[in-house]
Design a protein around this motif. Structure first.
Motif, short mmCIF file in Angstrom:
data_model
loop_
_atom_site.label_atom_id
_atom_site.label_comp_id
_atom_site.label_asym_id
_atom_site.label_seq_id
_atom_site.Cartn_x
_atom_site.Cartn_y
_atom_site.Cartn_z
N VAL A 52 0.88 -1.19 0.00
CA VAL A 52 0.00 0.00 0.00
C VAL A 52 0.91 1.23 0.00
O VAL A 52 1.55 1.53 1.00
CB VAL A 52 -0.92 0.01 1.23
CG1 VAL A 52 -1.89 1.17 1.16
CG2 VAL A 52 -1.66 -1.31 1.37
N ASP A 53 0.99 1.86 -1.14
CA ASP A 53 1.88 3.03 -1.26
C ASP A 53 1.04 4.30 -1.11
O ASP A 53 0.33 4.70 -2.03
CB ASP A 53 2.59 2.99 -2.62
CG ASP A 53 3.63 4.10 -2.74
OD1 ASP A 53 3.72 4.93 -1.80
OD2 ASP A 53 4.35 4.14 -3.76
N GLN A 54 1.14 4.91 0.08
CA GLN A 54 0.37 6.12 0.34
C GLN A 54 1.23 7.37 0.12
O GLN A 54 0.83 8.47 0.42
CB GLN A 54 -0.16 6.08 1.78
CG GLN A 54 -1.11 4.93 2.02
CD GLN A 54 -1.44 4.75 3.50
OE1 GLN A 54 -0.64 5.09 4.37
NE2 GLN A 54 -2.64 4.24 3.77
N ASP A 55 2.44 7.12 -0.40
CA ASP A 55 3.39 8.23 -0.52
C ASP A 55 3.64 8.60 -1.98
O ASP A 55 3.56 9.75 -2.37
CB ASP A 55 4.70 7.80 0.15
CG ASP A 55 5.80 8.83 0.00
OD1 ASP A 55 5.64 9.92 0.57
OD2 ASP A 55 6.80 8.54 -0.70
N ARG A 56 3.96 7.58 -2.79
CA ARG A 56 4.18 7.73 -4.23
C ARG A 56 5.45 8.52 -4.56
O ARG A 56 5.64 8.93 -5.69
CB ARG A 56 2.98 8.43 -4.91
CG ARG A 56 1.69 7.68 -4.79
CD ARG A 56 1.57 6.63 -5.85
NE ARG A 56 0.54 5.65 -5.54
CZ ARG A 56 0.34 4.54 -6.17
NH1 ARG A 56 1.12 4.21 -7.18
NH2 ARG A 56 -0.61 3.70 -5.83
N GLY A 57 6.29 8.79 -3.59
CA GLY A 57 7.53 9.52 -3.85
C GLY A 57 8.61 8.60 -4.39
O GLY A 57 8.41 7.38 -4.49
N LEU A 58 9.80 9.19 -4.67
CA LEU A 58 10.88 8.41 -5.28
C LEU A 58 11.38 7.28 -4.37
O LEU A 58 11.51 6.13 -4.82
CB LEU A 58 12.03 9.36 -5.65
CG LEU A 58 13.03 8.80 -6.66
CD1 LEU A 58 12.34 8.42 -7.97
CD2 LEU A 58 14.15 9.81 -6.90
N PRO A 59 11.63 7.56 -3.07
CA PRO A 59 12.07 6.47 -2.19
C PRO A 59 11.01 5.36 -2.10
O PRO A 59 11.35 4.17 -2.02
CB PRO A 59 12.25 7.15 -0.83
CG PRO A 59 12.51 8.58 -1.16
CD PRO A 59 11.66 8.86 -2.37
N ALA A 60 9.74 5.71 -2.13
CA ALA A 60 8.67 4.70 -2.09
C ALA A 60 8.72 3.85 -3.35
O ALA A 60 8.55 2.62 -3.30
CB ALA A 60 7.32 5.39 -1.96
N ILE A 61 8.96 4.51 -4.48
CA ILE A 61 9.05 3.76 -5.75
C ILE A 61 10.22 2.78 -5.68
O ILE A 61 10.13 1.65 -6.15
CB ILE A 61 9.20 4.75 -6.94
CG1 ILE A 61 7.88 5.52 -7.11
CG2 ILE A 61 9.57 4.02 -8.22
CD1 ILE A 61 7.97 6.69 -8.07
N PRO A 104 3.86 4.87 4.37
CA PRO A 104 2.92 5.93 4.80
C PRO A 104 3.13 7.23 4.03
O PRO A 104 4.18 7.43 3.40
CB PRO A 104 3.28 6.10 6.28
CG PRO A 104 4.70 5.68 6.39
CD PRO A 104 4.93 4.64 5.34
N PRO A 105 2.14 8.13 4.07
CA PRO A 105 2.32 9.46 3.47
C PRO A 105 3.50 10.17 4.15
O PRO A 105 3.85 9.85 5.29
CB PRO A 105 1.01 10.19 3.79
CG PRO A 105 0.07 9.17 4.30
CD PRO A 105 0.85 8.01 4.77
N ARG A 118 9.77 5.56 8.25
CA ARG A 118 9.35 4.21 8.66
C ARG A 118 8.39 3.63 7.62
O ARG A 118 7.61 4.35 7.01
CB ARG A 118 8.61 4.26 10.00
CG ARG A 118 9.36 4.99 11.12
CD ARG A 118 8.57 4.91 12.41
NE ARG A 118 8.82 3.67 13.10
CZ ARG A 118 9.87 3.48 13.90
NH1 ARG A 118 10.73 4.46 14.10
NH2 ARG A 118 10.04 2.33 14.49
N VAL A 119 8.50 2.37 7.43
CA VAL A 119 7.44 1.64 6.70
C VAL A 119 6.92 0.57 7.66
O VAL A 119 7.62 0.19 8.59
CB VAL A 119 7.96 0.97 5.40
CG1 VAL A 119 8.32 2.01 4.35
CG2 VAL A 119 9.14 0.07 5.68
#
Lengths: 370, 328
Positions: A52-61, A104-105, A118-119
């Motif tokens: 569940v990617d609530q962030d969508r930023g580069l590190p999340a990718i 998380p966002p 944190r994830v």
């Protein structure tokens, strides 16, 4: 001793005419070796993890890409993308997936700010093996992300170099020593204990007791014949099992000789134990009833399937007196490490002492009358 | 010297007394029968004499060896056929004998000849290499008889050797035993509850009941000891009150026992009593339903000494009787 030899001859003539008995007493250890060996031996693969990617930023990718790499490479888990965390948790509770990795966002912003990013891994912990595998795999993935992109000029961290003394031991090989001991035990119980009590119930022993045979000759005759049968079973499983498990160089003559010595000593110890248990038994149902209990009490604490260091103290106490422990230890040394007698001398001594004590006690308890 | 000498032997299992002070002796060369109903104590007695059970008190000598203090001497000099069929079913006839010859320490050079001769005696030579499991009950019993003699014992114990066999096999076993007895210097002690078997086979018979010795003599003497030389068994369509007393007054009648509306009349002269009975029945208008006249048999002897009551008493099971396996 010629009377003891008459008992041995009789038992072996009967044994030769019971091919089903021979087959059945060898079937279970082989089936167990194959099924358990391959069921427990492999790495856990294709667990399902919801992301569940609530962030969508580069590190999340980057996390998602690394997860995808695991799914494509080692295949420890497969990823399922979720837009809604509620749906992911619902699927987790319904058993459709094994864990939910939530990014998380604000995750990317915290990464860039170095502000404790944190994830979360929400996992189904009802299956310890799957859970530990998932935690380990995701943990490695996060550790890899934490590594600096360029190494320091002077390596200050301590590195551990692991050197494996022996070739890789698959679980099926790890199980083989226990399977050999099990085959000896099966023959001791079926070809020794159950036949002994059935004969007693049929009155066959009444025929023996009216002859001039002594208590010692009777017990020795039954013990020697039982040992011969169990040695045949143990040797067969040792050869077939070594081929199935892929033991390296299984027909090394010196190793075969040492294995045969351990098989004989183990067979003698277990048949002595069996007669000590059966010497006063008259009910033919009893050996069948205690068969399963004995099997469990002797086999599992022996370290045949799991290291004894992981047992609670009371179980370790059982393991200390359990003859299976010493037999399994000796077979592991010979099959997995190809050691000499020096490494198994203690095991052989214990098994021999156990045999002498058990056989003496059985002879003392044996009633020469009905 | 007597082949078997039993003095005041007692066997108790807890509170239950299976054998209660029995004394008897068996002369060398005799066929001695122990007669009694189930639970009479016959098997317990034979088990004490063959060293399988220690007596609670009393003494027993077999071939001069004490069954307690010299059990090994007893075992070497006796052959035993237990009540259960104890041959190895998977082994051949010859193998069964061979194993026992070795257990008794029969020298190698004698074994082959002895086994051959014995199989010939029990007429099983042609079946020597066949597994015992393929033989009939009677043949299996003959295997056991041969097996019990494989070390040339002087005393042979047989515990109900014909129980469960069909009449033809029973007769075959009797003939076999008489034949073997004729060939060898052998004393035989046999337990049975077949009276005809004891009558035909035994030189002397002991009747045992409730652990006690009730009578001991030759079958002929035992039959003579029972009142009446003939027994009339009569049933009437309807017997009036006091009919038994009427029958007792008939000529030569010694006793009348009524059981289940059957009048069992012991008579010194069967034909005369029969004629008088028919006349009395016609005079009194009592129709005779059935009538049979027999000579005295061991059955009558047994009924006389042991009575007719059923033996529904608890007894101590032998250790092997805990088994679920059916025994013969």
């Amino acid at each position: 001793m010629h009377r003891a030899l008459a008992i041995v001859e009789r038992e072996l003539r009967r044994f030769r005419r019971s091919p089903m008995l021979i087959a059945m007493s060898m079937l279970l250890p082989i089936v167990q070796l194959i099924i358990l060996g391959y069921a427990f031996g492999g790495n856990v693969k294709h667990l399902k993890i919801g992301i569940v990617d609530q962030d969508r930023g580069l590190p999340a990718i980057k996390i998602r890409e690394l997860s995808g790499a695991v799914a494509a490479g080692s295949r420890t888990f497969d990823t399922v993308e979720y837009a809604d965390q509620g749906q992911a948790l619902s699927d987790l509770r319904n058993g459709r997936i094994n864990g939910v990795l939530t990014i998380p966002p604000e995750f990317s912003r915290r990464v860039l700010e170095r502000n404790q990013p944190r994830v979360a891994l929400i996992e189904d912990n009802t299956d310890n093996f799957a859970s530990a595998t998932l935690v380990g795999s995701v943990g490695s993935l996060i550790a890899a992300l934490n590594q600096p992109s360029a190494g320091p000029r002077v390596a200050g961290q301590i590195a551990l170099d692991v050197v494996e003394v022996y070739p890789y031991v698959p679980y099926v090989q790890y199980l083989l020593p226990g399977s050999i001991v099990m085959s000896i035990f099966m023959m001791v119980m079926i070809g020794g204990g159950i036949i002994y009590i059935d004969d007693k119930a049929r009155g066959l022993h009444e025929g023996y007791l009216v002859t001039p045979i002594t208590k010692f000759e009777l017990i020795a005759g039954f013990n020697v014949s039982g040992t011969i049968k169990a040695v045949l079973a143990g040797t067969t499983i040792m050869v077939i099992g070594s081929l199935i498990a892929g033991v390296p160089n299984p027909f090394d003559p010196m190793r075969l000789l040492r294995l045969e010595v351990v098989i004989v000593v183990t067979a003698f110890a277990l048949i002595s134990l069996m007669f000590l248990i059966m010497v006063r038994v008259t009910d033919p149902l009893l050996p069948r009833a205690i068969f399963g209990v004995l099997n469990t009490v002797l086999y599992f604490p022996s370290g045949a399937v799991y290291p004894q260091q992981g047992f609670p103290p009371w179980m370790q106490a059982i393991a200390v007196v359990d003859p299976f422990t010493y037999a399994v230890h000796a077979f592991k040394n010979l099959l997995l490490k190809n050691t000499g007698f020096a490494a198994i001398g203690g095991d052989l001594l214990y098994l021999l002492a156990f045999s002498v004590i058990a056989m003496t006690a059985a002879t003392m308890l044996f009633k020469r009358t009905l | 010297m007597n082949a078997i000498d039993v003095r005041n032997i007692v066997k108790k299992f807890g509170d239950f007394t299976a054998v209660n002070g029995i004394t008897f002796a068996v002369e060398a060369g005799e066929i001695f029968g122990l007669l009694g109903p189930n639970g009479a104590g016959k098997s317990t007695l034979i088990r004490m004499l063959t060293t399988l059970l220690p007596p609670t008190s009393g003494t027993a000598l077999v071939n001069g060896f004490n069954v307690v203090t010299d059990a090994d001497g007893v075992r070497k000099s006796i052959g035993v056929i237990p009540q259960a069929m104890t041959s190895d079913l998977e082994l051949s006839v010859e193998e069964n004998l061979l194993i026992y010859a070795k257990l008794y320490g029969v020298p190698r050079e004698k074994r082959t000849r002895l086994i051959h001769d014995l199989l010939q005696s029990v007429e099983l030579l042609q079946w020597a290499d066949k597994p015992v499991k393929n033989l009939s009950g009677g043949m299996r019993r003959r295997v056991e008889i041969a097996r019990g003699l494989v070390h040339e014992p002087r005393v042979f114990f047989l515990d109900e050797p014909t129980t469960g066999l069909d009449p033809v096999s029973r007769v075959a076993v009797w003939e076999m035993l008489q034949h073997i007895k004729g060939e060898r210097d052998l004393t035989i002690l046999i337990t049975t509850h077949y009276m005809d078997e004891a009558d035909k086979l035994c030189d002397r018979v002991a009747i045992v009941d409730h652990g006690l010795l009730k009578a001991l003599d030759s079958p002929m003497a035992l039959k003579a000891s029972v009142p009446g030389r003939n027994v009339l068994e009569v049933s009437f369509a309807s017997a009036p009150e006091g009919w038994a007393a009427t029958l007792e007054r008939l000529p030569d009648v010694e006793s009348v026992i009524v059981h289940d509306r059957i009048f069992r009349i012991s008579s010194r002269n069967g034909p005369a009593t029969t004629m008088a009975l028919m006349a009395a029945a016609a005079r009194s208008g009592v129709p005779v339903h059935s009538l049979s006249v027999q000579s005295t048999t061991l059955d009558d002897v047994f009924v006389h000494y042991a009575g007719r009551a059923l033996r529904d008493a608890l007894q101590e099971p032998s250790p092997l009787e805990h088994s679920l396996v059916m025994r013969r």
